[in-house]
Enzyme design. Structure first.
Site, mmCIF file in Angstrom:
data_model
loop_
_atom_site.group_PDB
_atom_site.id
_atom_site.type_symbol
_atom_site.label_atom_id
_atom_site.label_comp_id
_atom_site.label_asym_id
_atom_site.label_seq_id
_atom_site.Cartn_x
_atom_site.Cartn_y
_atom_site.Cartn_z
ATOM 1 N N HIS A 13 0.866 -1.200 0.000
ATOM 2 C CA HIS A 13 0.000 0.000 0.000
ATOM 3 C C HIS A 13 0.890 1.235 0.000
ATOM 4 O O HIS A 13 1.441 1.617 1.035
ATOM 5 C CB HIS A 13 -0.917 0.009 1.229
ATOM 6 C CG HIS A 13 -1.887 1.150 1.245
ATOM 7 N ND1 HIS A 13 -3.249 0.972 1.405
ATOM 8 C CD2 HIS A 13 -1.720 2.492 1.119
ATOM 9 C CE1 HIS A 13 -3.860 2.148 1.380
ATOM 10 N NE2 HIS A 13 -2.948 3.093 1.216
ATOM 11 N N HIS A 15 1.633 5.322 -1.656
ATOM 12 C CA HIS A 15 1.302 6.519 -2.437
ATOM 13 C C HIS A 15 2.598 7.101 -2.995
ATOM 14 O O HIS A 15 3.473 7.515 -2.230
ATOM 15 C CB HIS A 15 0.609 7.559 -1.562
ATOM 16 C CG HIS A 15 -0.677 7.064 -0.979
ATOM 17 N ND1 HIS A 15 -1.888 7.233 -1.607
ATOM 18 C CD2 HIS A 15 -0.938 6.379 0.163
ATOM 19 C CE1 HIS A 15 -2.848 6.679 -0.876
ATOM 20 N NE2 HIS A 15 -2.291 6.147 0.214
ATOM 21 N N LEU A 16 2.699 7.131 -4.313
ATOM 22 C CA LEU A 16 3.904 7.677 -4.952
ATOM 23 C C LEU A 16 3.685 9.064 -5.517
ATOM 24 O O LEU A 16 4.650 9.740 -5.894
ATOM 25 C CB LEU A 16 4.380 6.753 -6.077
ATOM 26 C CG LEU A 16 5.089 5.462 -5.680
ATOM 27 C CD1 LEU A 16 5.403 4.635 -6.934
ATOM 28 C CD2 LEU A 16 6.365 5.739 -4.891
ATOM 29 N N ARG A 17 2.407 9.482 -5.651
ATOM 30 C CA ARG A 17 2.088 10.783 -6.274
ATOM 31 C C ARG A 17 2.606 10.824 -7.707
ATOM 32 O O ARG A 17 2.777 9.800 -8.348
ATOM 33 C CB ARG A 17 2.657 11.958 -5.445
ATOM 34 C CG ARG A 17 2.430 11.879 -3.944
ATOM 35 C CD ARG A 17 0.986 11.757 -3.535
ATOM 36 N NE ARG A 17 0.821 11.946 -2.092
ATOM 37 C CZ ARG A 17 -0.213 11.495 -1.404
ATOM 38 N NH1 ARG A 17 -1.172 10.795 -1.992
ATOM 39 N NH2 ARG A 17 -0.299 11.723 -0.117
ATOM 40 N N ASN A 41 -4.986 7.396 -6.008
ATOM 41 C CA ASN A 41 -5.674 8.659 -5.675
ATOM 42 C C ASN A 41 -4.865 9.879 -6.089
ATOM 43 O O ASN A 41 -4.557 10.756 -5.286
ATOM 44 C CB ASN A 41 -6.043 8.715 -4.179
ATOM 45 C CG ASN A 41 -4.835 8.687 -3.259
ATOM 46 O OD1 ASN A 41 -3.801 8.124 -3.598
ATOM 47 N ND2 ASN A 41 -4.966 9.283 -2.083
ATOM 48 N N LYS A 98 -9.431 -0.107 -5.943
ATOM 49 C CA LYS A 98 -9.376 0.493 -4.604
ATOM 50 C C LYS A 98 -10.661 1.248 -4.324
ATOM 51 O O LYS A 98 -11.047 2.132 -5.095
ATOM 52 C CB LYS A 98 -8.186 1.459 -4.530
ATOM 53 C CG LYS A 98 -8.091 2.256 -3.228
ATOM 54 C CD LYS A 98 -7.606 1.410 -2.055
ATOM 55 C CE LYS A 98 -7.708 2.145 -0.723
ATOM 56 N NZ LYS A 98 -6.657 3.119 -0.504
ATOM 57 N N HIS A 173 -4.740 -0.600 5.752
ATOM 58 C CA HIS A 173 -4.278 0.170 6.919
ATOM 59 C C HIS A 173 -5.237 0.073 8.102
ATOM 60 O O HIS A 173 -5.801 1.064 8.534
ATOM 61 C CB HIS A 173 -3.999 1.635 6.559
ATOM 62 C CG HIS A 173 -4.995 2.296 5.647
ATOM 63 N ND1 HIS A 173 -6.344 2.276 5.869
ATOM 64 C CD2 HIS A 173 -4.814 3.006 4.508
ATOM 65 C CE1 HIS A 173 -6.947 2.952 4.912
ATOM 66 N NE2 HIS A 173 -6.057 3.401 4.067
ATOM 67 N N LEU A 218 -5.003 9.155 7.977
ATOM 68 C CA LEU A 218 -6.303 8.504 8.018
ATOM 69 C C LEU A 218 -6.156 7.037 7.622
ATOM 70 O O LEU A 218 -5.409 6.754 6.685
ATOM 71 C CB LEU A 218 -7.287 9.221 7.076
ATOM 72 C CG LEU A 218 -7.725 10.599 7.601
ATOM 73 C CD1 LEU A 218 -8.503 11.365 6.543
ATOM 74 C CD2 LEU A 218 -8.561 10.460 8.880
ATOM 75 N N HIS A 251 3.125 14.456 1.725
ATOM 76 C CA HIS A 251 2.513 15.778 1.527
ATOM 77 C C HIS A 251 3.584 16.806 1.844
ATOM 78 O O HIS A 251 4.341 16.623 2.801
ATOM 79 C CB HIS A 251 1.342 15.994 2.492
ATOM 80 C CG HIS A 251 0.152 15.133 2.215
ATOM 81 N ND1 HIS A 251 -0.802 15.465 1.284
ATOM 82 C CD2 HIS A 251 -0.236 13.953 2.755
ATOM 83 C CE1 HIS A 251 -1.742 14.528 1.268
ATOM 84 N NE2 HIS A 251 -1.422 13.598 2.146
HETATM 85 C C1 NCD Z 1 -3.514 9.068 2.112
HETATM 86 C C2 NCD Z 1 -3.009 10.105 1.105
HETATM 87 O O1 NCD Z 1 -2.462 11.133 1.521
HETATM 88 O O2 NCD Z 1 -3.142 9.867 -0.108
HETATM 89 N N1 NCD Z 1 -3.572 9.693 3.403
HETATM 90 C C3 NCD Z 1 -3.568 9.057 4.610
HETATM 91 O O3 NCD Z 1 -3.724 9.721 5.623
HETATM 92 N N2 NCD Z 1 -3.400 7.765 4.697
HETATM 93 C C4 NCD Z 1 -4.807 8.517 1.673
HETATM 94 C C5 NCD Z 1 -5.238 7.283 2.412
HETATM 95 O O4 NCD Z 1 -4.634 6.216 2.250
HETATM 96 O O5 NCD Z 1 -6.183 7.364 3.201
HETATM 97 ZN ZN ZN Z 2 -3.291 5.076 1.588
#
Ligand code: NCD
Ligand code: ZN
Length: 345
Positions: A13, A15-17, A41, A98, A173, A218, A251
């Protein structure tokens, strides 16, 4: 000095953006992980097969020279998804859909408003032997934010599993004793990812002594008893149902340290070392390899990685921040602090 050599892990799981952020964060994961399940996302989200294949090419294009890292692509489920889209996705090598309930988290505005209207899509995901990845929180305004995951289990997870009993679900998660119990009591078609922050931190780390925006993610951090339940789950008799998924979610610093700070913790730089700390805390270092390198691959029907990595019990200092291009910064989990383990180069 204590060392630990394990099969190379996968991050199920991540996030690479995109763009500068992708270029900045990808090397951290590519250094540690053989593969990662890439969250869709983006803005706008990855909703079509063409979107996912183009995104995969952008990832591969910025991989460090010689890296064998493999991104496993996913599609963002929307109200418009069809069984035909599922078949197209399968044919293109996409591994999963997802679910983001609309409004649940970062970039979830295009998320699903009523999952029960998508039952034909879920049946097709099962028929195609794809995985269904779930952000398991309800967004109903009557539900307290600390109860969103537990409410999701009753309102969505159990009814969906009753309707589509052979669906292979990853409860992503997980943060609560209730979610761990759901996974433990379900069949082997239900598994879960667990993040380093939910194994190492509780909600005091978010709120005591001031608000700690870099600990805001989250699903939100929960009370200590839930952290203990997660530690028990990942090391207990049914630990094969739980696997590594960092949810590393970068972020920029200014977006975290903000009157309306966004959700997500960046952990990729020291991911495997943070997990080693968590497993060591409970005397379960011997269970780390299955969690990090075997259970996820098995659940996704993939071979285990053939390389190994070696962790050394030697403290490392985590930088205060990493640059992400155009003057931005990323503040990592444990910024300015020490992690007890170091992965050898
Ligand atoms: C994730 C994100 O920033 O894309 N943020 C997070 O708090 N986990 C999105 C997600 O997985 O809920
Ligand atoms: Zn996530």
């Amino acid at each position: 000095m204590q060392t630990l050599t394990i099969t190379q892990p996968d991050d199920m799981h991540l996030h690479l953006r995109d763009g500068d952020a992708l270029r900045a964060v990808l090397p951290f994961t590519a250094r540690q992980m053989g593969r990662a399940v890439i969250m869709p996302n983006l803005k706008p989200p990855v909703v079509s097969v063409a979107d996912a294949l183009a995104y995969k090419q952008r990832i591969i294009a910025v991989l460090p020279e010689g890296s064998t890292f493999e991104p496993l692509m996913t599609l963002y489920l929307t109200d418009k998804a069809t069984p035909e889209l599922v078949r197209e996705a399968k044919a293109a090598g996409i591994v999963a859909f997802k679910l983001y309930p609309a409004g649940a988290t970062t970039n979830s505005d295009s998320g699903v408003t009523d999952l029960f209207k998508l039952l034909p899509v879920l049946h097709e995901i099962a028929a195609q032997d794809m995985r269904f990845l779930v952000h398991g929180e309800v967004t109903d305004s009557d539900i307290d934010i600390f109860d969103r995951e537990a409410a999701f289990i009753e309102r969505v997870m159990k009814p969906v599993l009753a309707q589509v009993p052979n669906l292979k679900v990853v409860f992503e998660h997980i943060t609560t004793a209730e979610a761990a119990r759901l996974v433990l009591e379900a069949g082997d078609n239900v598994a879960a990812t667990v993040t380093p922050q939910h194994l190492l931190l509780n909600r005091n780390d978010l709120l005591v002594g001031g608000v700690h925006p870099h600990h805001y993610c989250l699903p939100v951090l929960k009370r200590e008893s839930h952290r203990q339940a997660l530690l028990e789950a990942v090391s207990g008799a049914q630990a094969h149902k739980f696997f590594l998924g960092t949810d590393s979610a970068p972020h920029p610093q200014h977006a975290k340290e903000n009157a309306c700070g966004c959700a997500g913790m960046f952990s990729a730089a020291t991911a495997i070392e943070l997990y080693a700390e968590a497993f060591e805390q409970i005397g379960a270092l011997d269970k780390l390899e299955a969690f990090a390198s075997k259970n996820g691959a098995r659940f996704y029907g993939l071979p285990e990685n053939t390389d190994t990595i070696t962790l050394v019990k030697q403290a490392q200092t985590v930088p205060n921040s990493f640059p992400i291009g155009s003057g931005g910064n990323l503040v990592p989990m444990r910024a300015g602090g020490c992690v007890a383990w170091t992965m050898q180069a």
